[in-house]
Design a protein around this motif. Structure first.
Motif, PDB file in Angstrom:
ATOM      1  N   LYS A   1      52.337  29.313  43.271  1.00 37.49           N
ATOM      2  CA  LYS A   1      51.467  29.756  42.188  1.00 37.49           C
ATOM      3  C   LYS A   1      51.985  30.996  41.482  1.00 37.49           C
ATOM      4  N   TYR A   2      52.548  31.918  42.237  1.00 34.81           N
ATOM      5  CA  TYR A   2      52.839  33.233  41.659  1.00 34.81           C
ATOM      6  C   TYR A   2      54.313  33.525  41.465  1.00 34.81           C
ATOM      7  N   GLY A   3      55.191  32.585  41.860  1.00 36.64           N
ATOM      8  CA  GLY A   3      56.612  32.801  41.637  1.00 36.64           C
ATOM      9  C   GLY A   3      57.124  34.042  42.331  1.00 36.64           C
ATOM     10  N   ALA A   4      56.561  34.330  43.498  1.00 36.94           N
ATOM     11  CA  ALA A   4      56.945  35.508  44.268  1.00 36.94           C
ATOM     12  C   ALA A   4      56.857  35.153  45.746  1.00 36.94           C
ATOM     13  N   VAL A   5      57.476  35.981  46.569  1.00 42.18           N
ATOM     14  CA  VAL A   5      57.389  35.829  48.015  1.00 42.18           C
ATOM     15  C   VAL A   5      56.369  36.842  48.525  1.00 42.18           C
ATOM     16  N   PRO A   6      55.156  36.379  48.889  1.00 43.70           N
ATOM     17  CA  PRO A   6      54.163  37.284  49.456  1.00 43.70           C
ATOM     18  C   PRO A   6      54.329  37.358  50.978  1.00 43.70           C
ATOM     19  N   ARG A   7      53.936  38.473  51.554  1.00 43.20           N
ATOM     20  CA  ARG A   7      54.010  38.607  53.007  1.00 43.20           C
ATOM     21  C   ARG A   7      52.647  39.040  53.550  1.00 43.20           C
ATOM     22  N   ASN A   8      52.268  38.474  54.660  1.00 41.12           N
ATOM     23  CA  ASN A   8      50.986  38.790  55.277  1.00 41.12           C
ATOM     24  C   ASN A   8      51.147  40.038  56.138  1.00 41.12           C
ATOM     25  N   THR A   9      50.899  41.179  55.546  1.00 40.29           N
ATOM     26  CA  THR A   9      51.130  42.474  56.173  1.00 40.29           C
ATOM     27  C   THR A   9      49.806  43.156  56.495  1.00 40.29           C
ATOM     28  N   GLU A  10      49.871  44.338  57.119  1.00 45.07           N
ATOM     29  CA  GLU A  10      48.640  45.087  57.361  1.00 45.07           C
ATOM     30  C   GLU A  10      48.124  45.737  56.082  1.00 45.07           C
ATOM     31  N   PHE A  11      48.939  45.754  55.015  1.00 47.49           N
ATOM     32  CA  PHE A  11      48.459  46.208  53.703  1.00 47.49           C
ATOM     33  C   PHE A  11      48.261  44.992  52.797  1.00 47.49           C
ATOM     34  N   HIS A  12      47.653  43.931  53.369  1.00 46.95           N
ATOM     35  CA  HIS A  12      47.581  42.634  52.685  1.00 46.95           C
ATOM     36  C   HIS A  12      46.820  42.707  51.367  1.00 46.95           C
ATOM     37  N   ALA A  13      45.780  43.539  51.262  1.00 44.62           N
ATOM     38  CA  ALA A  13      45.032  43.609  50.008  1.00 44.62           C
ATOM     39  C   ALA A  13      45.901  44.140  48.874  1.00 44.62           C
ATOM     40  N   GLU A  14      46.695  45.136  49.168  1.00 48.49           N
ATOM     41  CA  GLU A  14      47.583  45.665  48.130  1.00 48.49           C
ATOM     42  C   GLU A  14      48.732  44.705  47.839  1.00 48.49           C
ATOM     43  N   MET A  15      49.158  43.949  48.834  1.00 50.00           N
ATOM     44  CA  MET A  15      50.139  42.900  48.575  1.00 50.00           C
ATOM     45  C   MET A  15      49.590  41.954  47.514  1.00 50.00           C
ATOM     46  N   GLY A  16      48.325  41.554  47.665  1.00 50.59           N
ATOM     47  CA  GLY A  16      47.715  40.667  46.684  1.00 50.59           C
ATOM     48  C   GLY A  16      47.656  41.272  45.309  1.00 50.59           C
ATOM     49  N   VAL A  17      47.293  42.541  45.225  1.00 47.81           N
ATOM     50  CA  VAL A  17      47.243  43.237  43.932  1.00 47.81           C
ATOM     51  C   VAL A  17      48.602  43.197  43.259  1.00 47.81           C
ATOM     52  N   ARG A  18      49.636  43.512  43.996  1.00 45.36           N
ATOM     53  CA  ARG A  18      50.965  43.660  43.389  1.00 45.36           C
ATOM     54  C   ARG A  18      51.631  42.318  43.103  1.00 45.36           C
ATOM     55  N   VAL A  19      51.279  41.284  43.854  1.00 47.45           N
ATOM     56  CA  VAL A  19      51.744  39.935  43.517  1.00 47.45           C
ATOM     57  C   VAL A  19      51.088  39.466  42.224  1.00 47.45           C
ATOM     58  N   LEU A  20      49.775  39.662  42.101  1.00 46.75           N
ATOM     59  CA  LEU A  20      49.070  39.264  40.884  1.00 46.75           C
ATOM     60  C   LEU A  20      49.605  40.016  39.666  1.00 46.75           C
ATOM     61  N   LEU A  21      49.767  41.325  39.795  1.00 46.56           N
ATOM     62  CA  LEU A  21      50.257  42.109  38.661  1.00 46.56           C
ATOM     63  C   LEU A  21      51.674  41.693  38.271  1.00 46.56           C
ATOM     64  N   SER A  22      52.493  41.379  39.239  1.00 46.62           N
ATOM     65  CA  SER A  22      53.841  40.906  38.943  1.00 46.62           C
ATOM     66  C   SER A  22      53.797  39.644  38.096  1.00 46.62           C
ATOM     67  N   ALA A  23      52.947  38.687  38.486  1.00 46.78           N
ATOM     68  CA  ALA A  23      52.834  37.439  37.725  1.00 46.78           C
ATOM     69  C   ALA A  23      52.326  37.705  36.315  1.00 46.78           C
ATOM     70  N   CYS A  24      51.352  38.589  36.196  1.00 51.70           N
ATOM     71  CA  CYS A  24      50.804  38.906  34.868  1.00 51.70           C
ATOM     72  C   CYS A  24      51.850  39.562  33.973  1.00 51.70           C
ATOM     73  N   LEU A  25      52.566  40.533  34.491  1.00 50.95           N
ATOM     74  CA  LEU A  25      53.545  41.256  33.683  1.00 50.95           C
ATOM     75  C   LEU A  25      54.696  40.350  33.266  1.00 50.95           C
ATOM     76  N   ARG A  26      55.137  39.477  34.173  1.00 49.83           N
ATOM     77  CA  ARG A  26      56.231  38.569  33.826  1.00 49.83           C
ATOM     78  C   ARG A  26      55.795  37.558  32.778  1.00 49.83           C
ATOM     79  N   THR A  27      54.559  37.094  32.874  1.00 52.33           N
ATOM     80  CA  THR A  27      54.059  36.148  31.876  1.00 52.33           C
ATOM     81  C   THR A  27      53.961  36.817  30.511  1.00 52.33           C
ATOM     82  N   ALA A  28      53.383  38.012  30.469  1.00 48.80           N
ATOM     83  CA  ALA A  28      53.257  38.723  29.192  1.00 48.80           C
ATOM     84  C   ALA A  28      54.619  38.995  28.566  1.00 48.80           C
ATOM     85  N   ALA A  29      55.587  39.355  29.396  1.00 46.89           N
ATOM     86  CA  ALA A  29      56.913  39.718  28.879  1.00 46.89           C
ATOM     87  C   ALA A  29      57.596  38.545  28.195  1.00 46.89           C
ATOM     88  N   ARG A  30      57.242  37.319  28.576  1.00 53.05           N
ATOM     89  CA  ARG A  30      57.838  36.159  27.917  1.00 53.05           C
ATOM     90  C   ARG A  30      57.494  36.129  26.431  1.00 53.05           C
TER      91      ARG A  30
END
Length: 375
Positions: free
Chosen positions: A171-200
Motif C-alpha cells: 500500500k505505501y511503497g515503503a518497508v515498515p517495521r514493527n518496532t517499540e515506536f510503532h505509532a511513529e513508524m506509522g506516522v512517518r510511513v504515511l507522510l512518506s507516501a503523501c509527500l512522494r505522491t504530491a511531488a509527482r
C-alpha cells in the motif's frame, strides 16, 4: 438517532449495541472520532484566521468532505463558515448529508460522486480524506484537486506500523517495521507516501499538524507548488536502522538505503525501515494557533488541548523512545518521567515528552548515552 457535536445536531445511523466503531446497518458514523473532528474544526479555523492559506487570513474558503458518509465533517466545516461540499459514492450517504446540512440551516452542496473522479475535475482550498482504512487510493486525486491543504486520516495502523508487513509494503511503497515506536513508524510511513505522491505533481506537501491517536493517524499537509520545493520535501525522506534487542536506532536521509548491518551497541543484526519522512511532523506555531481555537463547546476539548500542549513541546527527532520499554530491557525499575527527563538534560542531552504515550520521549541521545545518564 440524533447526536449533537460541536454545535450542530446530526441524524446518524443507530449504533449497534457494543459496536465500538459506531457503525449502524447503513451509512457509517464513528462517535469515537469526535476528537479528530474537533481538531479538524480548530485546524480549519486557524488556517482561515491566522493567514496560513493563500487567502492570507481573509476567512474560510472551499472545503471538500470527500467521503462524507453522514456528512458530519462537512456540516461542521460549514458551521465554521466554510463553503462545504460533501461527496460520497453512496446515494444514501449523500441524502443524509444534505438532510443534516438542512436541519442546521447551513448552506452546502452534496454530490453523489466517486471522490477520485470528482477531484480530477473540481478544485478546493481544502480536501479532507477520511476513508475506511487506507487513504492511498485517493492521494493522487487529492493532491490534484487541493489548492492549499490536504487532510488525511488513516485507520489501517497495522500495515502502517509494520504489524501487517506485506500489506504495508504494497500500500505505501515503503518497508515498515514493527518496532517499540510503532505509532511513529506509522506516522512517518504515511507522510512518506503523501509527500512522494504530491511531488509527482510538482507539489510540496509540508505537515503542519500530525498526531497518532488510538487506532488512527491524522495529518494536515500544507501545499506549495514548484518542483524545487517538492524536491526539498523529498530530501526529507530516508531510512531508520533499528535493533530489536537493545532498541538502538539511527537514521539517515536519502532514498537509497545504506543500512547498518550490526548494532554498534550490542552487536545484534539490525533491520531497516524506509523510505520514511524524517522531517518535522508539525509546525509549533501552527499547533499553538490550533490550540487557541479549541473551544469549550467541543466535546473533546480537554483531550484536544492536552494533545496540542504535548505536540507544542515535542522535539522533532526521529524517532521516540519509550521509557518503560528501556527500563524493562535493562532489568531496572523505572523512575518518574520528570526525574528521568531531568537526568537526561543534566547530562547534556536535550529531551522532551512526546504525544505517542505517557512514557514516551524524544532525544538525540543514543541508547547507551541514555542509560549512562539515568542509571
Amino acid at each position: 438517532m440524533d447526536v449533537t457535536e460541536g454545535g450542530v445536531t446530526m441524524t446518524v445511523p443507530e449504533t449497534r449495541h457494543g459496536a465500538s466503531e459506531g457503525a449502524g446497518d447503513g451509512v457509517f458514523f464513528n462517535p469515537a472520532q469526535e476528537l479528530n473532528r474537533d481538531l479538524t474544526v480548530a485546524v480549519l479555523d486557524a488556517w482561515a484566521e491566522a493567514g496560513y492559506g493563500d487567502s492570507g487570513g481573509d476567512g474560510p474558503g472551499t472545503y471538500l468532505d470527500a467521503m462524507c458518509a453522514s456528512g458530519v465533517r462537512g456540516v461542521r466545516a460549514a458551521n465554521a463558515g466554510w463553503d462545504a461540499t460533501c461527496t460520497d459514492i453512496d446515494s444514501d450517504a449523500v441524502d443524509l448529508a444534505a438532510e443534516n446540512l438542512d436541519r442546521n440551516g447551513l448552506a452546502g452542496e452534496c454530490v453523489r460522486a466517486n471522490a477520485n473522479a470528482h477531484l480530477h475535475t473540481n478544485y478546493y482550498d481544502v480536501v479532507d480524506l477520511d476513508p475506511f482504512g487506507t487513504a492511498v487510493p485517493f492521494l493522487d486525486a487529492a493532491f490534484n484537486g487541493a489548492r492549499e491543504l490536504v487532510c488525511v486520516t488513516a485507520t489501517d495502523t497495522a500495515p502502517l506500523c509494520g504489524a501487517h508487513f506485506e500489506s504495508g509494503v504494497r500500500k505505501y511503497g515503503a518497508v515498515p517495521r514493527n518496532t517499540e515506536f510503532h505509532a511513529e513508524m506509522g506516522v512517518r510511513v504515511l507522510l512518506s507516501a503523501c509527500l512522494r505522491t504530491a511531488a509527482r505533481y510538482d507539489v510540496a506537501a509540508t505537515p503542519v499538524f500530525t498526531h497518532a491517536t488510538s487506532h488512527y493517524v491524522r495529518t494536515y499537509l500544507a501545499l506549495d507548488s514548484g518542483a524545487t520545493r517538492a524536491n526539498e520535501r523529498i530530501d526529507e525522506l530516508g531510512h531508520v536502522d533499528w535493533c530489536r534487542d537493545c532498541y538502538w536506532r539511527d537514521h539517515a536521509r536519502g532514498l537509497i538505503a545504506d543500512p547498518t548491518d550490526e548494532c554498534p551497541n550490542c552487536g545484534t543484526d539490525t533491520v531497516t525501515a524506509g523510505p520514511l519522512y524524517l522531517g518535522a511532523t508539525h509546525d509549533r506555531d501552527f499547533v499553538a494557533a490550533v490550540a487557541e481555537r479549541v473551544t469549550d463547546a467541543m466535546g473533546e476539548a480537554k483531550k484536544a488541548r492536552r494533545l496540542c500542549e504535548r505536540l507544542g513541546e515535542e522535539r522533532h527527532d526521529p524517532t521516540h523512545y519509550d521509557q518503560h520499554e528501556l527500563y524493562g530491557n535493562w532489568g531496572e525499575p523505572a523512575v518518574g518521567m520528570d526525574e528521568f527527563l531531568a537526568a537526561l538534560r543534566d547530562a547534556g542531552h536535550p529531551a522532551s515528552r512526546s504525544h505517542y504515550g505517557g512514557t514516551t520521549f524524544k532525544t538525540p541521545a543514543s541508547v547507551a548515552e541514555i542509560r549512562d545518564a539515568v542509571l
